[in-house]
Design an enzyme around this catalytic site. Structure first.
Site, PDB file in Angstrom:
ATOM      1  N   LYS A  76      26.684  19.449  88.061  1.00 43.82           N
ATOM      2  CA  LYS A  76      27.480  18.469  87.386  1.00 43.82           C
ATOM      3  C   LYS A  76      28.063  19.393  86.436  1.00 43.82           C
ATOM      4  CE  LYS A  76      24.845  14.345  87.566  1.00 43.82           C
ATOM      5  NZ  LYS A  76      24.206  13.275  86.465  1.00 43.82           N
ATOM      6  N   ASP A 112      28.084   8.251  83.920  1.00 46.44           N
ATOM      7  CA  ASP A 112      26.539   8.050  83.662  1.00 46.44           C
ATOM      8  C   ASP A 112      26.452   7.247  82.070  1.00 46.44           C
ATOM      9  OD1 ASP A 112      25.343   9.154  85.739  1.00 46.44           O
ATOM     10  OD2 ASP A 112      25.096  11.003  84.977  1.00 46.44           O
TER      11      ASP A 112
HETATM   12  P1  NDP Z   1      16.977  16.904  82.694  1.00 50.60           P
HETATM   13  O1  NDP Z   1      15.908  17.738  83.472  1.00 50.60           O
HETATM   14  O2  NDP Z   1      18.337  17.585  82.205  1.00 50.60           O
HETATM   15  O3  NDP Z   1      16.159  16.584  81.112  1.00 50.60           O
HETATM   16  C1  NDP Z   1      15.101  16.199  81.150  1.00 50.60           C
HETATM   17  C2  NDP Z   1      14.665  15.746  79.643  1.00 50.60           C
HETATM   18  O4  NDP Z   1      13.344  15.118  79.702  1.00 50.60           O
HETATM   19  C3  NDP Z   1      14.572  16.855  78.524  1.00 50.60           C
HETATM   20  O5  NDP Z   1      14.875  16.101  77.355  1.00 50.60           O
HETATM   21  C4  NDP Z   1      13.027  17.093  78.625  1.00 50.60           C
HETATM   22  O6  NDP Z   1      12.748  17.453  77.519  1.00 50.60           O
HETATM   23  C5  NDP Z   1      12.463  15.534  78.851  1.00 50.60           C
HETATM   24  N1  NDP Z   1      11.174  15.654  79.252  1.00 50.60           N
HETATM   25  C6  NDP Z   1      10.746  15.774  80.606  1.00 50.60           C
HETATM   26  N2  NDP Z   1       9.407  15.882  80.678  1.00 50.60           N
HETATM   27  C7  NDP Z   1       8.929  15.880  79.616  1.00 50.60           C
HETATM   28  C8  NDP Z   1       7.591  15.476  78.879  1.00 50.60           C
HETATM   29  N3  NDP Z   1       6.448  15.772  79.562  1.00 50.60           N
HETATM   30  N4  NDP Z   1       7.611  15.315  77.489  1.00 50.60           N
HETATM   31  C9  NDP Z   1       8.678  15.379  76.970  1.00 50.60           C
HETATM   32  N5  NDP Z   1       9.956  15.303  77.246  1.00 50.60           N
HETATM   33  C10 NDP Z   1       9.976  15.381  78.567  1.00 50.60           C
HETATM   34  O7  NDP Z   1      17.324  15.565  83.297  1.00 50.60           O
HETATM   35  P2  NDP Z   1      18.250  14.596  83.290  1.00 50.60           P
HETATM   36  O8  NDP Z   1      18.811  14.238  81.912  1.00 50.60           O
HETATM   37  O9  NDP Z   1      19.196  14.880  84.256  1.00 50.60           O
HETATM   38  O10 NDP Z   1      17.466  13.152  83.829  1.00 50.60           O
HETATM   39  C11 NDP Z   1      16.623  12.387  82.776  1.00 50.60           C
HETATM   40  C12 NDP Z   1      16.280  11.199  83.610  1.00 50.60           C
HETATM   41  O11 NDP Z   1      17.358  10.319  83.509  1.00 50.60           O
HETATM   42  C13 NDP Z   1      15.799  11.222  84.973  1.00 50.60           C
HETATM   43  O12 NDP Z   1      14.614  10.395  85.090  1.00 50.60           O
HETATM   44  C14 NDP Z   1      16.884  10.770  85.938  1.00 50.60           C
HETATM   45  O13 NDP Z   1      16.512  10.165  87.236  1.00 50.60           O
HETATM   46  C15 NDP Z   1      17.401   9.746  85.053  1.00 50.60           C
HETATM   47  N6  NDP Z   1      18.942   9.448  85.195  1.00 50.60           N
HETATM   48  C16 NDP Z   1      19.284   8.311  85.645  1.00 50.60           C
HETATM   49  C17 NDP Z   1      20.413   7.811  85.853  1.00 50.60           C
HETATM   50  C18 NDP Z   1      20.915   6.329  86.225  1.00 50.60           C
HETATM   51  O14 NDP Z   1      21.997   6.000  86.523  1.00 50.60           O
HETATM   52  N7  NDP Z   1      19.971   5.450  85.873  1.00 50.60           N
HETATM   53  C19 NDP Z   1      21.384   8.925  85.771  1.00 50.60           C
HETATM   54  C20 NDP Z   1      21.363  10.117  85.403  1.00 50.60           C
HETATM   55  C21 NDP Z   1      19.717  10.457  85.121  1.00 50.60           C
HETATM   56  P3  NDP Z   1      12.787  19.132  77.269  1.00 50.60           P
HETATM   57  O15 NDP Z   1      14.058  19.425  76.872  1.00 50.60           O
HETATM   58  O16 NDP Z   1      11.674  19.328  76.003  1.00 50.60           O
HETATM   59  O17 NDP Z   1      12.187  19.778  78.344  1.00 50.60           O
END
Ligand code: NDP
Length: 291
Positions: A76, A112
């Site tokens: 992306k 998105d």
């Molecule tokens: P990223 O990997 O870029 O970001 C993940 C985020 O989740 C970070 O802020 C991370 O925090 C946080 N996180 C993960 N695990 C934990 C935990 N155990 N405790 C606290 N914080 C946590 O992922 P994306 O942003 O790409 O995707 C996020 C979600 O959105 C996914 O489930 C994806 O499937 C969904 N999504 C849905 C879409 C839709 O159309 N419905 C489109 C795009 C995404 P930290 O910075 O602290 O690691």
């Protein structure tokens, strides 16, 4: 006079999703259902492209005259340098999930956050303008959602994230680009959602399949009865967070809504037509085994 049949056209218009891994991405099922419903001779291909081959893949998109593409993990951000133009909101977000073709030019868009907003407006019936919103997370989905919430005119925006560096960096960048003061709070222990919040978004991956029993550590006990609780996680659509909110009688919005509407917007950008949204939603539900 002999009847003259219309000349046959065996050449489909092509769009595709490029990613790695990509095999489990269900977008093609809903786009192809919409092409079929409108009688369009278009195909949506789901193609695995490793990062080292992305440049060649985009040359292929140009050579094949493809009408557009979706990008997913890990392309992306990397795709930006191979495009001719980036739409203003995609430039703020710093990531492109959809490319459309205008003549010979490839233009990067991000649907998105727009898909999320459309779900808020259409499915939840909430206008974000003037509302107080809280976004959990600071990854790609959060960046898109925060940007579109700001552009939609929310009155107050708080980002809550586990990693302080990631959260502060995102907030500083987006605040500078959008000229809005976005607040940040590190996520420590259980986050108690304040009574004046009106929109809560889980934009973390907590609760995503296969970790379906995971619940973002939030306490909805003080929430106002009008708090809209939404989740970007679409698999499963009914996350533990949404189930908790529903039990409390709060309005909810699932991640399928965002996924369908980002696809609807992509379809409009590529074809210039309005797709049958119910057909896309049903196809997506079937593809995910929840229809
Ligand atoms: P990223 O990997 O870029 O970001 C993940 C985020 O989740 C970070 O802020 C991370 O925090 C946080 N996180 C993960 N695990 C934990 C935990 N155990 N405790 C606290 N914080 C946590 O992922 P994306 O942003 O790409 O995707 C996020 C979600 O959105 C996914 O489930 C994806 O499937 C969904 N999504 C849905 C879409 C839709 O159309 N419905 C489109 C795009 C995404 P930290 O910075 O602290 O690691």
């Amino acid at each position: 006079m002999p009847e003259t049949a219309a000349p046959a056209n065996f050449q489909a218009e092509l769009v595709a999703c490029l990613g790695q891994p990509v095999a489990e991405n269900p977008t093609g099922a809903m786009q192809e259902a919409a092409f079929h419903a409108l009688g369009l001779h278009w195909r949506y291909l789901t193609i695995e492209v490793p990062p080292a081959r992305l440049r060649e893949a985009i040359l292929g998109v140009r050579a094949f005259g493809m009408r557009g593409i979706n990008l997913t993990i890990p392309h992306k951000v990397a795709v930006i340098e191979y495009l001719d133009e980036i739409a203003p909101d995609a430039a703020v977000i710093g990531a492109v999930n959809t490319v459309r073709r205008d003549g010979d030019r490839l233009i990067g868009e991000n649907t998105d956050g727009k898909g999320f907003l459309r779900g808020v407006r259409v499915d939840a019936g909430v206008d974000p303008r003037g509302k107080r919103a809280i976004v959990l997370g600071a990854g790609g989905a959060a960046r898109a959602i925060v940007t579109e919430l700001v552009l939609a005119g929310v009155a107050d925006l708080l980002v809550v994230n586990r990693s302080i560096v990631r959260g502060e960096t995102m907030v500083a960048e987006l605040a500078a680009k959008t000229k809005m003061a976005i607040r940040f709070q590190p996520w420590r222990g259980v986050y108690r959602v304040p009574a004046d919040a009106e929109i809560l978004v889980n934009a973390t991956s907590i609760g995503l399949y296969p970790d379906v029993d995971a619940m973002p550590p939030v306490d909805l006990g003080a929430a106002s009865p009008n708090l809209l609780v939404s989740d970007a996680v679409f698999n499963p659509p009914e996350t533990r967070l949404l189930a908790d909110a529903r039990r409390r009688g709060l309005p909810v919005l699932d991640g399928l809504s965002m996924l369908v509407y980002q696809g609807v917007i992509g379809f409009q950008l590529w074809t210039g037509l309005n797709p049958p949204e119910d057909v896309m939603k049903q196809a997506l539900g079937r593809a995910l085994g929840v229809g």
